[in-house]
Design an enzyme around this catalytic site. Structure first.
Site, short mmCIF file in Angstrom:
data_model
loop_
_atom_site.label_atom_id
_atom_site.label_comp_id
_atom_site.label_asym_id
_atom_site.label_seq_id
_atom_site.Cartn_x
_atom_site.Cartn_y
_atom_site.Cartn_z
N LYS A 55 38.75 48.09 44.48
CA LYS A 55 38.91 47.79 45.88
C LYS A 55 37.72 47.00 46.40
O LYS A 55 37.78 46.42 47.47
CB LYS A 55 38.98 49.10 46.69
CG LYS A 55 40.07 50.05 46.30
CD LYS A 55 39.91 51.35 47.14
CE LYS A 55 40.56 52.51 46.48
NZ LYS A 55 40.22 53.79 47.15
N ASP A 111 33.05 41.97 43.52
CA ASP A 111 32.04 42.29 44.53
C ASP A 111 30.62 42.23 43.95
O ASP A 111 29.74 41.58 44.49
CB ASP A 111 32.30 43.67 45.18
CG ASP A 111 32.47 44.79 44.17
OD1 ASP A 111 32.53 44.52 42.94
OD2 ASP A 111 32.56 45.97 44.59
N ASP A 114 27.09 44.43 37.66
CA ASP A 114 25.95 45.29 37.42
C ASP A 114 25.69 45.31 35.90
O ASP A 114 25.05 44.42 35.38
CB ASP A 114 26.30 46.66 37.99
CG ASP A 114 25.11 47.57 38.13
OD1 ASP A 114 23.98 47.10 38.05
OD2 ASP A 114 25.32 48.79 38.31
N PHE A 163 21.13 50.90 45.56
CA PHE A 163 22.58 51.09 45.71
C PHE A 163 23.00 50.49 47.05
O PHE A 163 22.39 50.75 48.08
CB PHE A 163 22.94 52.58 45.67
CG PHE A 163 24.40 52.80 45.46
CD1 PHE A 163 24.91 52.90 44.17
CD2 PHE A 163 25.27 52.87 46.53
CE1 PHE A 163 26.28 53.06 43.96
CE2 PHE A 163 26.63 53.04 46.33
CZ PHE A 163 27.14 53.14 45.05
P1 IMP Z 1 29.56 47.13 36.13
O1 IMP Z 1 30.72 47.36 35.22
O2 IMP Z 1 28.40 48.02 35.81
O3 IMP Z 1 29.17 45.68 36.22
O4 IMP Z 1 30.01 47.69 37.52
C1 IMP Z 1 30.42 46.91 38.54
C2 IMP Z 1 31.15 47.78 39.52
O5 IMP Z 1 30.39 48.95 39.84
C3 IMP Z 1 31.34 47.01 40.79
O6 IMP Z 1 32.57 46.34 40.80
C4 IMP Z 1 31.26 48.11 41.83
O7 IMP Z 1 32.56 48.65 42.02
C5 IMP Z 1 30.39 49.17 41.24
N1 IMP Z 1 29.00 49.06 41.73
C6 IMP Z 1 27.91 48.63 41.06
N2 IMP Z 1 26.82 48.67 41.82
C7 IMP Z 1 27.21 49.10 43.03
C8 IMP Z 1 26.52 49.33 44.28
O8 IMP Z 1 25.31 49.10 44.45
N3 IMP Z 1 27.28 49.80 45.29
C9 IMP Z 1 28.62 50.04 45.18
N4 IMP Z 1 29.30 49.82 44.04
C10 IMP Z 1 28.60 49.36 42.98
MG MG Z 2 34.30 46.91 41.81
#
Ligand code: IMP
Ligand code: MG
Length: 186
Positions: A55, A111, A114, A163
Site C-alpha cells: 500500500k 515508496d 531499503d 524510520f
Molecule cells: P525492502 O524489501 O527492505 O527494500 O523493503 C521495502 C519496504 O519496506 C517498503 O516498500 C516499505 O513498505 C517498507 N519500509 C522500509 N523502510 C520503511 C520506513 O522507514 N517506513 C515505512 N516503511 C518502510
Molecule cells: Mg512498500
C-alpha cells in the site's frame, strides 16, 4: 534500530510517536513533478504501464501519474514480506495485476527501497511475464541498508536510516495519510 529490524518486531501502534518533518509537502510535490517530467520525456511514444506497489506507493503513484503526460496505463500490485519468517525474506503477492504486461514498458512505482529484497523478488516475477522493459521509480532510497542490488532509474530522495512515515509510508498501518514525510520516534 534499523527500519529493517523495526519492521520485524511485533510492535503495537503506540510504540512510537511522530518526530520531525523530514520532507515537507512542497518539497515532495516539486520532486514528484520533476520525476513526472523526466518520465514523460523518457517514455514518449512508448507503451507505458505504471505499477504502484500497495500500500506504501499508493499515494506517490497517484500523484506521479498525474505528472506524467501521456496515455499511460496505471495498475497496482500488492506484495508483502512475511514478517513471521525468521529471516523475513519470504515475499508473497497479496493482490496481482489486472493488466497484461507482455510487450509493455513497465515502470514499477515504489515508496522506499531499503534492503531491496521486496523489489528484487517483484522484478523477477514481472520479468517472467515478458514486458518489453522494466524500470523502477522509487520516491525514497535508503542505499545504506541494501542487501540486493536494484536498478533504480528514478529516485526522489535519498534518506537516512530513521524510520519514516507519511505520504503512504506507515507504522503499523498508521500515518499513511500525512501529506508530508516525518521520522518516527521510538
Ligand atoms: P525492502 O524489501 O527492505 O527494500 O523493503 C521495502 C519496504 O519496506 C517498503 O516498500 C516499505 O513498505 C517498507 N519500509 C522500509 N523502510 C520503511 C520506513 O522507514 N517506513 C515505512 N516503511 C518502510
Ligand atoms: Mg512498500
Amino acid at each position: 534500530m534499523s527500519p529493517e529490524v523495526l519492521l520485524q518486531l511485533d510492535l503495537s501502534p503506540d510504540a512510537g510517536t511522530i518526530g520531525d518533518i523530514v520532507l515537507p509537502e512542497k518539497a515532495i510535490a516539486d520532486r514528484v513533478a520533476e520525476l513526472g517530467w523526466q518520465i514523460t520525456c523518457d517514455y514518449r511514444d512508448r507503451d507505458l504501464l505504471a505499477v504502484a506497489i500497495l500500500k506504501g506507493a499508493l499515494v506517490f503513484g497517484c500523484d506521479l501519474v498525474r505528472r506524467i503526460d501521456g496515455p499511460l496505463e496505471f495498475d497496482m500490485m500488492g506484495i508483502s514480506r512475511y514478517k513471521k519468517t525468521p529471516i523475513f525474506k519470504e515475499v508473497t503477492i497479496t493482490h496481482d495485476l489486472r493488466t497484461d504486461v507482455r510487450g509493455k514498458d513497465l515502470l514499477i512505482v515504489e515508496d522506499i527501497v531499503d534492503t531491496g529484497l521486496t523489489l528484487n523478488y517483484l522484478i523477477q516475477v514481472l520479468e517472467e511475464r515478458k514486458p518489453r522493459s522494466v524500470a523502477v521509480c522509487s520516491l525514497l532510497d535508503r542505499p545504506g541498508l541494501r542487501l540486493a542490488e536494484i536498478p533504480l532509474r528514478y529516485v526522489g530522495f535519498n534518506v537516512s536510516e530513521e524510520f519514516l512515515v507519511g505520504y503512504g509510508l506507515d507504522f503499523c498501518d498508521r500515518y499513511r495519510g500525512l501529506p508530508y514525510i516525518a521520522s518516527m520516534q521510538f
